[in-house]
Motif scaffolding. Structure first.
Motif, short mmCIF file in Angstrom:
data_model
loop_
_atom_site.label_atom_id
_atom_site.label_comp_id
_atom_site.label_asym_id
_atom_site.label_seq_id
_atom_site.Cartn_x
_atom_site.Cartn_y
_atom_site.Cartn_z
N TYR A 211 0.83 -1.21 0.00
CA TYR A 211 0.00 0.00 0.00
C TYR A 211 0.87 1.26 0.00
O TYR A 211 0.46 2.31 -0.50
N PHE A 212 2.06 1.15 0.56
CA PHE A 212 2.92 2.33 0.72
C PHE A 212 4.17 2.27 -0.16
O PHE A 212 4.85 3.28 -0.31
N SER A 213 4.46 1.10 -0.71
CA SER A 213 5.71 0.96 -1.47
C SER A 213 5.49 -0.01 -2.61
O SER A 213 5.80 -1.19 -2.50
N ASN A 214 4.96 0.50 -3.72
CA ASN A 214 4.71 -0.36 -4.86
C ASN A 214 5.06 0.40 -6.14
O ASN A 214 6.23 0.59 -6.45
N SER A 215 4.06 0.87 -6.88
CA SER A 215 4.38 1.67 -8.06
C SER A 215 4.94 3.03 -7.67
O SER A 215 5.72 3.63 -8.40
N ILE A 216 4.55 3.51 -6.50
CA ILE A 216 5.13 4.74 -5.94
C ILE A 216 5.44 4.50 -4.47
O ILE A 216 4.91 3.57 -3.85
N ASN A 217 6.29 5.32 -3.91
CA ASN A 217 6.51 5.32 -2.47
C ASN A 217 5.57 6.36 -1.86
O ASN A 217 5.81 7.56 -1.98
N TYR A 218 4.51 5.87 -1.23
CA TYR A 218 3.47 6.76 -0.70
C TYR A 218 3.86 7.22 0.70
O TYR A 218 4.16 6.42 1.59
N THR A 237 -6.98 8.51 -5.12
CA THR A 237 -6.45 8.08 -6.42
C THR A 237 -4.98 7.70 -6.30
O THR A 237 -4.54 6.68 -6.83
N LYS A 238 -4.22 8.51 -5.58
CA LYS A 238 -2.80 8.24 -5.42
C LYS A 238 -2.58 7.01 -4.54
O LYS A 238 -1.73 6.16 -4.84
N PHE A 239 -3.35 6.89 -3.48
CA PHE A 239 -3.22 5.75 -2.57
C PHE A 239 -3.51 4.45 -3.31
O PHE A 239 -2.80 3.45 -3.14
N LEU A 240 -4.54 4.44 -4.16
CA LEU A 240 -4.93 3.22 -4.87
C LEU A 240 -3.99 2.88 -6.03
O LEU A 240 -4.10 1.79 -6.59
N SER A 241 -3.10 3.79 -6.36
CA SER A 241 -2.16 3.47 -7.44
C SER A 241 -1.24 2.32 -7.05
O SER A 241 -0.62 1.69 -7.91
N ASN A 242 -1.15 2.01 -5.76
CA ASN A 242 -0.34 0.89 -5.28
C ASN A 242 -1.13 -0.39 -5.07
O ASN A 242 -0.57 -1.44 -4.75
N ALA A 243 -2.45 -0.33 -5.24
CA ALA A 243 -3.31 -1.43 -4.79
C ALA A 243 -3.10 -2.73 -5.55
O ALA A 243 -3.32 -3.82 -4.99
N ASN A 244 -2.69 -2.67 -6.81
CA ASN A 244 -2.62 -3.89 -7.61
C ASN A 244 -1.60 -4.90 -7.09
O ASN A 244 -1.68 -6.08 -7.41
N GLY A 245 -0.65 -4.48 -6.32
CA GLY A 245 0.33 -5.43 -5.81
C GLY A 245 0.04 -5.95 -4.42
O GLY A 245 0.81 -6.75 -3.89
N VAL A 246 -1.06 -5.52 -3.84
CA VAL A 246 -1.33 -5.89 -2.45
C VAL A 246 -1.72 -7.36 -2.32
O VAL A 246 -1.25 -8.04 -1.41
N LEU A 247 -2.56 -7.87 -3.21
CA LEU A 247 -3.01 -9.26 -3.14
C LEU A 247 -2.22 -10.11 -4.12
O LEU A 247 -2.05 -9.75 -5.28
N SER A 248 -1.71 -11.24 -3.65
CA SER A 248 -0.98 -12.14 -4.53
C SER A 248 -1.37 -13.59 -4.22
O SER A 248 -1.61 -13.95 -3.06
N LEU A 249 -1.45 -14.39 -5.29
CA LEU A 249 -1.77 -15.80 -5.14
C LEU A 249 -0.52 -16.56 -4.71
O LEU A 249 0.53 -16.46 -5.34
N ASN A 250 -0.65 -17.31 -3.63
CA ASN A 250 0.48 -18.05 -3.10
C ASN A 250 0.44 -19.51 -3.53
O ASN A 250 1.30 -19.98 -4.29
#
Length: 253
Positions: A211-218, A237-250
Motif C-alpha cells: 500500500y505504501f511501497s509499490n508503483s510509488i513510495n506513498y 487516487t494516489k493511494f490506490l495506485s499501489n493497490a494492484n500489488g497488495v493481493l498475490s496468489l500463493n
C-alpha cells in the motif's frame, strides 16, 4: 355352499396384507459428484513476513507506521477454464478482517475442471452497492452487522479499510483510508493453471507494505493520511495506485 367369514378373520387378513406392503424408501439427497468445495485463506504479510500488528515498521518513503485495521469485501468470483470459458460462482461474497478475523471462507458447488485463472473483485457491483443491506441473513458477509462496512448516511459499502498509526513530529498520529464508491471497485485476475478434482484450497498473501511501497513510495506525511473516498479525491487516487500489488496468489492445493 359358502362359509361365513367372521369379523375376527377379516381383521387378521387385513393385518397380514398390511404387513406385506413394501416400505417407502427414505429420500436420499442427490449429490452432484461433479461439484466440490473451494476454500480460500488470506495471510497477512509485511515485506514477506507475517504481519506483527503491535510492531512499528518503516515504509520505503521513510514513514514509521503500525497497522491496525485492514478489511475487505470481496465479490464476483470467476474461474476461467482452459478453453477460455468463464464459470461464475453464484452469490460469491466474502468479508475479511485481517487482524481480527475472519481471514478465510469457502464456496460449495464449484464445478470440477481444468482452469487457467481465477478472478474476483474488491468491492461489489453498483446494484448491490446501492441495494438494501438489510436483505442479508445474520451471518451473510454483506450484512452490516457482520462487516461494519456500510455507510448508512450515504448508502454504499466500504470496499477496503486500511487504518493504523504513524509517527508525525515525534507524536503518534492516525491514518485512515476507506475505499468506497462504484468507481473504486477493483478487479483482480490471477493467472495460474490448476485442476479442481476434489475439495481444494487457494492461499493468498495480503502484502500490507505494498500500500505504501509499490508503483510509488506513498508518504503519509506529504501525500496524505486520510481519505474516505470523496468524489474526485486525489489522495485516494494516489493511494490506490499501489493497490494492484497488495493481493498475490500463493498456493493452490
Amino acid at each position: 355352499m359358502y362359509k361365513k367369514i367372521s369379523h375376527l378373520s377379516i381383521v387378521f387378513l387385513l393385518i397380514v396384507l398390511s404387513s406385506c406392503k413394501e416400505e417407502t424408501p427414505p429420500i436420499v439427497p442427490v449429490i452432484n459428484s461433479d461439484e466440490v468445495k473451494l476454500s480460500f485463506k488470506f495471510n497477512s504479510r509485511y515485506k514477506g513476513f507475517e504481519t506483527q500488528w503491535n510492531d512499528w515498521n518503516i515504509t520505503n518513503a521513510g514513514d514509521t507506521i503500525k497497522l491496525d485495521k485492514v478489511k475487505y469485501i470481496l465479490s464476483n468470483f470467476i474461474l476461467e477454464k482452459t478453453n477460455g470459458s468463464l464459470i461464475s460462482i453464484p452469490n460469491s461474497y466474502a468479508f475479511l478482517s485481517m487482524k481480527d478475523k475472519p481471514d478465510a471462507f469457502s464456496f460449495n458447488n464449484v464445478p470440477k475442471g481444468s482452469y487457467k485463472s481465477i478472478r474476483f473483485s474488491v468491492g461489489v457491483d453498483s446494484l448491490v452497492n446501492h441495494g438494501n443491506p438489510q436483505q442479508y441473513g445474520a451471518t451473510h458477509p454483506l450484512n452490516p452487522a457482520v462487516n461494519d462496512m456500510f455507510w448508512s448516511w450515504s448508502g454504499g459499502y466500504i470496499f477496503n479499510v486500511v487504518e493504523g498509526y504513524y509517527k508525525n513530529k515525534g507524536s503518534d498520529a492516525g491514518f485512515s483510508f476507506h475505499v468506497a464508491l462504484d468507481v473504486n471497485k477493483r478487479n483482480y485476475s490471477f493467472i495460474q493453471s490448476f485442476e479442481i478434482t476434489k475439495d481444494s484450497k487457494f492461499t493468498f498473501d495480503v502484502n500490507m507494505d505494498k500500500y505504501f511501497s509499490n508503483s510509488i513510495n506513498y508518504s503519509l506525511k506529504t501525500d496524505g493520511s486520510f481519505s474516505h473516498s470523496a468524489i474526485n479525491d486525489p489522495i485516494m487516487t494516489k493511494f490506490l495506485s499501489n493497490a494492484n500489488g497488495v493481493l498475490s496468489l500463493n498456493t493452490f492445493e
